[in-house]
Design a protein around this motif. Structure first.
Motif, short mmCIF file in Angstrom:
data_model
loop_
_atom_site.label_atom_id
_atom_site.label_comp_id
_atom_site.label_asym_id
_atom_site.label_seq_id
_atom_site.Cartn_x
_atom_site.Cartn_y
_atom_site.Cartn_z
N VAL A 119 0.85 -1.19 0.00
CA VAL A 119 0.00 0.00 0.00
C VAL A 119 0.89 1.23 0.00
N ASP A 120 0.71 2.06 -1.02
CA ASP A 120 1.50 3.29 -1.13
C ASP A 120 1.05 4.30 -0.08
N ARG A 121 -0.25 4.62 -0.05
CA ARG A 121 -0.80 5.57 0.91
C ARG A 121 -2.31 5.39 1.01
N TYR A 122 -2.89 5.96 2.05
CA TYR A 122 -4.34 5.87 2.25
C TYR A 122 -5.01 7.21 2.03
N TYR A 123 -6.25 7.14 1.57
CA TYR A 123 -7.07 8.33 1.38
C TYR A 123 -8.32 8.18 2.24
N TYR A 124 -8.79 9.30 2.78
CA TYR A 124 -9.89 9.30 3.74
C TYR A 124 -10.97 10.31 3.33
N THR A 125 -12.22 9.96 3.59
CA THR A 125 -13.28 10.96 3.52
C THR A 125 -13.40 11.60 4.90
N TYR A 146 -12.12 0.31 -9.18
CA TYR A 146 -11.15 0.59 -8.12
C TYR A 146 -10.59 2.00 -8.24
N GLU A 147 -10.22 2.39 -9.45
CA GLU A 147 -9.69 3.75 -9.65
C GLU A 147 -10.72 4.79 -9.25
N ASN A 148 -11.97 4.58 -9.65
CA ASN A 148 -13.02 5.55 -9.30
C ASN A 148 -13.28 5.60 -7.80
N LEU A 149 -13.17 4.46 -7.12
CA LEU A 149 -13.34 4.46 -5.67
C LEU A 149 -12.25 5.31 -5.00
N ILE A 150 -11.02 5.17 -5.47
CA ILE A 150 -9.93 5.98 -4.91
C ILE A 150 -10.18 7.45 -5.15
N ARG A 151 -10.58 7.80 -6.36
CA ARG A 151 -10.82 9.21 -6.67
C ARG A 151 -12.00 9.77 -5.86
N GLN A 152 -13.03 8.95 -5.65
CA GLN A 152 -14.18 9.39 -4.87
C GLN A 152 -13.80 9.66 -3.42
N VAL A 153 -13.02 8.74 -2.84
CA VAL A 153 -12.61 8.89 -1.45
C VAL A 153 -11.61 10.04 -1.30
N ALA A 154 -10.67 10.14 -2.23
CA ALA A 154 -9.63 11.18 -2.16
C ALA A 154 -10.20 12.56 -2.39
N GLY A 155 -11.27 12.67 -3.19
CA GLY A 155 -11.88 13.96 -3.46
C GLY A 155 -10.91 14.92 -4.13
N ASN A 156 -10.81 16.13 -3.61
CA ASN A 156 -9.96 17.16 -4.22
C ASN A 156 -8.47 16.94 -4.00
N THR A 157 -8.13 15.92 -3.20
CA THR A 157 -6.71 15.65 -2.95
C THR A 157 -5.99 15.27 -4.23
N LEU A 158 -6.68 14.56 -5.13
CA LEU A 158 -6.09 14.14 -6.39
C LEU A 158 -6.64 14.97 -7.54
N SER A 159 -5.85 15.08 -8.59
CA SER A 159 -6.27 15.82 -9.77
C SER A 159 -7.51 15.18 -10.38
N SER A 160 -8.46 16.00 -10.79
CA SER A 160 -9.70 15.49 -11.38
C SER A 160 -9.62 15.41 -12.91
N LYS A 161 -8.47 15.77 -13.46
CA LYS A 161 -8.32 15.74 -14.92
C LYS A 161 -8.36 14.29 -15.41
N LYS A 162 -9.26 14.01 -16.33
CA LYS A 162 -9.48 12.64 -16.78
C LYS A 162 -8.32 12.10 -17.62
N ASN A 163 -7.49 13.00 -18.18
CA ASN A 163 -6.39 12.53 -19.02
C ASN A 163 -5.15 12.16 -18.21
N ILE A 164 -5.22 12.32 -16.88
CA ILE A 164 -4.09 11.96 -16.02
C ILE A 164 -4.37 10.59 -15.39
N ALA A 165 -3.46 9.65 -15.59
CA ALA A 165 -3.62 8.31 -15.02
C ALA A 165 -3.58 8.40 -13.50
#
Length: 216
Positions: A119-125, A146-165
């Motif tokens: 596990v690299d790191r954890y994200y929290y709501t 799985y990717e969408n779950l991480i983005r949903q939990v991380a929220g604004n912490t991660l970039s929302s740009k769809k072209n970024i893996a």
């Protein structure tokens, strides 16, 4: 839970001793399991067949664990230990006094094989009611879910740009955090510095780092 399909329900209670009795753990981890956790339930098994979607190349199944807490500050190493023992990706739902917090780790296969993960790191709501949790099953494959779950939990912490893996987005966030730490350290150094020339140099370094911080 989370209005997930009935085909994914598992609802099995897991004795918390299972995660630390047979393993070499520190006294702090064992104490966290015994004092901070009441019960652990394996609520759902999100598999491709159960969801009627494509299998994933990296993700073969996603588990949903409900962890009922005795106190709000759970030692994150407890989640790491559970993730270490379960050879699938896990979405944790922490519960305390009727409020929930979703937690998910960015979990990759280790060099030793697909059944071993790190596990690299954890994200929290934030803490909220179960119905408020921003968790939705989205994607045509388990990898995408799985990717969408991480983005949903991380929220604004991660970039929302769809072209970024996802991995690139996570690496970018790490770089931003490192830059912010460097800036904070330099700002603290400026307050202590007496020599004008050194202060000027430190200010210049901060400006350079801040330009990196806002660059794409």
């Amino acid at each position: 839970m989370l209005e997930l399909p009935k085909s994914t329900e598992f609802n099995k209670r897991i004795p918390k001793q299972k995660f630390y009795e047979k393993l070499t753990v520190t006294p702090a981890i064992k104490k966290a399991f015994t004092e901070q956790i009441k019960t652990i339930y394996w609520r759902n098994k999100l598999a491709a067949a159960a969801l009627n979607i494509a299998s994933g190349e990296q993700v073969t199944e996603i588990e949903v664990f409900e962890v009922k807490l005795a106190s709000p500050n759970l030692n994150e190493n407890v989640l790491r230990l559970i993730d270490q023992e379960i050879s699938y990706h896990i979405l944790f739902l922490l519960e305390l006094d009727g409020k929930y917090q979703a937690v998910i780790g960015y979990k990759e296969a280790s060099a030793s094989g697909k059944t071993a993960f790190k596990v690299d790191r954890y994200y929290y709501t934030e803490w909220m009611s179960e119905t408020e949790l921003p968790i939705r099953l989205e994607g045509l494959s388990l990898d995408a879910v799985y990717e969408n779950l991480i983005r949903q939990v991380a929220g604004n912490t991660l970039s929302s740009k769809k072209n970024i893996a996802l991995k690139d987005s996570i690496e970018r966030q790490k770089r931003l955090e490192q830059l912010e730490k460097k800036i904070a350290a330099l700002e603290a150094e400026i307050k202590k510095e007496k020599q004008p020339k050194k202060k000027f140099d430190l200010v210049h370094q901060i400006k350079t780092l801040k330009r990196e911080l806002i660059s794409p």
